[in-house]
Design a protein around this motif. Structure first.
Motif, short mmCIF file in Angstrom:
data_model
loop_
_atom_site.label_atom_id
_atom_site.label_comp_id
_atom_site.label_asym_id
_atom_site.label_seq_id
_atom_site.Cartn_x
_atom_site.Cartn_y
_atom_site.Cartn_z
N THR A 40 -7.36 33.97 45.84
CA THR A 40 -8.91 34.16 45.29
C THR A 40 -9.59 32.91 45.12
O THR A 40 -9.19 32.10 44.29
N TYR A 41 -10.75 32.84 45.77
CA TYR A 41 -11.49 31.74 45.68
C TYR A 41 -13.11 32.08 45.30
O TYR A 41 -13.48 32.93 45.90
N ALA A 65 -19.77 35.56 45.94
CA ALA A 65 -18.96 34.33 45.73
C ALA A 65 -17.49 34.26 45.80
O ALA A 65 -16.88 33.19 45.81
N THR A 66 -17.13 35.67 45.73
CA THR A 66 -15.45 35.72 45.44
C THR A 66 -14.93 35.84 46.84
O THR A 66 -15.24 36.97 47.54
N ILE A 67 -13.90 35.21 47.36
CA ILE A 67 -13.36 35.31 48.71
C ILE A 67 -11.88 35.47 48.23
O ILE A 67 -11.04 34.61 47.64
N THR A 68 -11.19 36.72 48.77
CA THR A 68 -9.79 37.07 48.28
C THR A 68 -9.06 37.23 49.70
O THR A 68 -9.66 37.80 50.59
N THR A 69 -8.05 36.69 49.90
CA THR A 69 -7.22 36.72 50.94
C THR A 69 -5.88 37.75 50.73
O THR A 69 -5.41 37.62 49.99
N TYR A 70 -5.70 38.61 51.69
CA TYR A 70 -4.66 39.41 51.64
C TYR A 70 -3.68 39.15 52.95
O TYR A 70 -3.97 38.92 53.87
N ILE A 71 -2.36 39.16 52.60
CA ILE A 71 -1.35 39.11 53.75
C ILE A 71 -0.29 40.27 53.60
O ILE A 71 0.13 40.61 52.22
N ARG A 94 -0.36 41.46 58.73
CA ARG A 94 -1.48 42.09 58.58
C ARG A 94 -2.33 41.05 57.70
O ARG A 94 -2.18 40.92 56.64
N LEU A 95 -3.30 40.56 58.43
CA LEU A 95 -4.38 39.51 57.62
C LEU A 95 -5.63 40.51 57.02
O LEU A 95 -5.94 41.22 57.87
N ALA A 96 -6.04 39.72 55.94
CA ALA A 96 -7.26 40.41 55.53
C ALA A 96 -7.87 39.41 54.66
O ALA A 96 -7.56 38.75 54.08
N VAL A 97 -9.29 39.17 54.88
CA VAL A 97 -10.22 38.52 54.08
C VAL A 97 -11.47 39.41 53.53
O VAL A 97 -11.99 39.81 54.36
N GLU A 98 -11.57 39.42 52.22
CA GLU A 98 -12.64 39.91 51.61
C GLU A 98 -13.45 39.01 51.14
O GLU A 98 -13.42 38.29 50.27
N ALA A 99 -14.87 39.20 51.65
CA ALA A 99 -16.00 38.17 51.17
C ALA A 99 -16.85 39.00 50.37
O ALA A 99 -17.82 40.04 50.92
N VAL A 108 -8.33 32.50 56.94
CA VAL A 108 -6.78 32.48 56.50
C VAL A 108 -6.04 32.40 57.98
O VAL A 108 -6.32 32.95 59.09
N GLY A 109 -5.23 31.43 57.87
CA GLY A 109 -4.19 31.31 59.29
C GLY A 109 -2.85 31.30 58.76
O GLY A 109 -2.24 30.93 57.56
N ILE A 110 -1.94 31.82 59.66
CA ILE A 110 -0.52 32.29 59.38
C ILE A 110 0.44 32.03 60.61
O ILE A 110 -0.11 32.08 61.75
N GLY A 111 1.43 31.52 60.50
CA GLY A 111 2.40 31.41 61.60
C GLY A 111 3.60 32.35 61.28
O GLY A 111 3.64 32.69 60.17
N PRO A 112 4.75 32.37 62.44
CA PRO A 112 5.84 33.32 62.32
C PRO A 112 6.79 32.90 61.20
O PRO A 112 7.62 33.69 60.65
N ASP A 113 6.68 31.63 60.68
CA ASP A 113 7.44 31.05 59.76
C ASP A 113 6.81 31.57 58.17
O ASP A 113 7.69 31.10 57.12
N GLY A 114 5.86 31.94 58.10
CA GLY A 114 5.21 32.55 57.02
C GLY A 114 4.35 31.53 56.07
O GLY A 114 3.80 31.84 55.34
#
Length: 466
Positions: free
Chosen positions: A202-203, A189-195, A181-186, A152-158
């Motif tokens: 969810t991929y 086969a399920t990858i979930t991204t949190y901000i 606060r970034l989080a990636v749950e692997a 996951v990638g993020i900038g200050p513009d959201g």
């Protein structure tokens, strides 16, 4: 005895490696310093090092513990509140200089055997000109931020992106801020991204990368990271217990094999591989656990018979086109304990780099709902519709799946007899969802269809399937 053809000039390259000893996986307590396999933490770093001496950071040149910088200038410094954070200092003035190499700044931490985990970190953007921060998981090789399987990638513009090996899969926008606060749950086969604690993506990866380390990355702006945490996931195997190299003296070969060592690719473990294109050639490996991965860069042509402890568990099993350091074949569902697996090449070409042994030692209780649903869907098959061999394999899978469900009845805090380990990248086998068998084309032979009907739904199979 195998016939081994040297692929280099030095005959010493044929020498086998000593038998592998135990190699401790990076699994620490909440301080990030002491080894501890009994808690939920795999690794943590707040960059404060309160448990170390006052001179700890100075003696290290302000370098963080266990981080490996691939590009950029990564050092621990003080934030506006006088707390320690990890900074990446290279800014726009260094953007086009190709300092170190041409990739954007990134650093790596962790163990290549880490599998199912959640990584999280605080990111902040002290540079008034902007910035971008990334968090990646399951990185096996390479020196760029995009070499993490998922990130996951993020900038200050959201604006945020979720990527697989640098290719954007999903993107969106959250409220602008100078910190997140970034989080990636692997998880299999399920990858979930949190901000900031909210799931934004969810991929479901049809060919998931199964193992690897954590990567932090930036663009060319000063960027801050803090409170890095890598946590286990209840009911899932957090990591492979052991790895055996293809040249380990415990691994046995029969038939014709060629060996590449010493002059091999750096992306092969120990720069060595063993390769065969001869029908009947076999490799035998002892291991302890509930499953095993055959790792190596393969073209997917190899067809295998697989035996475990002398018993046939897969016949004419297809393999996968796999990248280096990823699994071409995965076997799952064995009872926890010592086993011996033999892989016999029926046709095609097989490249063996290493073997990863999978443990069933997990905390928590596996979710078996998909297993129950799959078993219900099988109904009552008719044995006369199968060949003798295919019925034997199918009936063993079905019986063991039922046994796995019964094993879930015990309410214990640690379930060694069951593991919710997800599918490795592009892997095959009778216990994997991408399995293929030449019996699929046989008239009224439904073994492949029925077993896959069960196992495709087992996103996280129990380890009592054999």
């Amino acid at each position: 005895m195998p016939v081994l053809a040297p692929s280099g000039r030095d005959k010493e390259i044929l020498s086998r490696l000593p038998r592998s000893g135990e190699r401790t996986v990076l699994d620490t307590d909440a301080t990030g310093k002491r080894h501890d396999t009994g808690d939920r933490v795999l690794y943590t770093d707040d960059f404060g090092y309160a448990h170390e001496s006052a001179s700890y950071l100075k003696s290290r040149g302000n370098q963080p513990r266990y981080m490996v910088d691939n590009t950029g200038a990564w050092e621990v410094g003080k934030d506006a509140d006088a707390g320690n954070v990890l900074y990446q200092y290279m800014d726009q003035s260094m953007k086009d200089t190709a300092a170190w190499n041409k990739s954007t700044p990134n650093t790596t931490v962790g163990d290549f055997r880490w599998e199912n985990y959640m990584a999280s970190v605080d990111v902040a953007f002290p540079d008034a000109d902007g910035g971008r921060a990334t968090l990646g998981v399951r990185q096996q090789k390479g020196m760029t931020a995009a070499d993490a399987a998922y990130g996951v990638g993020i900038g200050p513009d959201g604006s945020w992106t979720f990527s697989e090996y640098g290719t954007v899969i999903e993107q969106g926008t959250v409220a602008p801020s100078d910190h997140y606060r970034l989080a990636v749950e692997a998880k299999g086969a399920t990858i979930t991204t949190y901000i900031d604690g909210k799931a934004v993506s969810t991929y479901e990866d049809p060919t998931p990368e199964s193992e690897g380390r954590v990567k932090l990355g930036t663009d060319f702006h000063k960027t801050a990271f803090d409170n890095l945490k890598v946590e286990k996931i209840a009911g899932y195997t957090p990591y492979a217990d052991a790895q055996l190299d293809n040249m380990d003296s415990a691994v046995g070969y029969d038939g014709t094999w060629s060996r590449n060592a010493a002059y091999g690719d750096a992306n092969d473990w120990y720069r060595s591989t063993s390769t065969s294109s001869t029908a009947g050639a076999s490799v035998t490996v002892p291991f302890t656990g509930t499953g095993i991965d055959l790792v190596g860069g393969n073209d997917g042509t190899a067809v295998l018979d697989v035996r475990v402890d002398g018993k046939l568990v897969a016949k004419d099993a297809g393999t996968a086109a796999s990248a280096k350091r990823t699994a071409a074949y995965a076997l799952r569902g064995l009872p926890e304990g010592r086993h011996t697996a033999t892989f016999v090449l029926r046709s095609g070409k097989l490249v063996v780099d290493a073997f990863d042994a999978i443990s069933g030692n997990v905390s928590g209780k596996a979710d078996t709902r998909s297993l129950r649903t799959a078993l219900d869907a099988v109904c009552t098959p008719r044995q006369q519709e199968y060949t003798a061999d295919s019925w034997m394999l199918f009936d063993a899978a079905r019986s063991a799946a039922k046994a796995g469900l019964r094993g879930q009845g015990a309410s214990t805090p640690s379930v060694r007899a069951s593991s919710r380990r997800g599918w490795p990248r592009r892997t095959t086998g009778w216990c994997a969802p991408t399995a293929r068998s030449r019996s699929e084309t046989a008239p009224r032979d439904e073994v492949a269809l029925r077993v896959r009907r069960i196992l495709r739904k087992l996103q996280n199979p129990t380890t009592s399937l054999c």
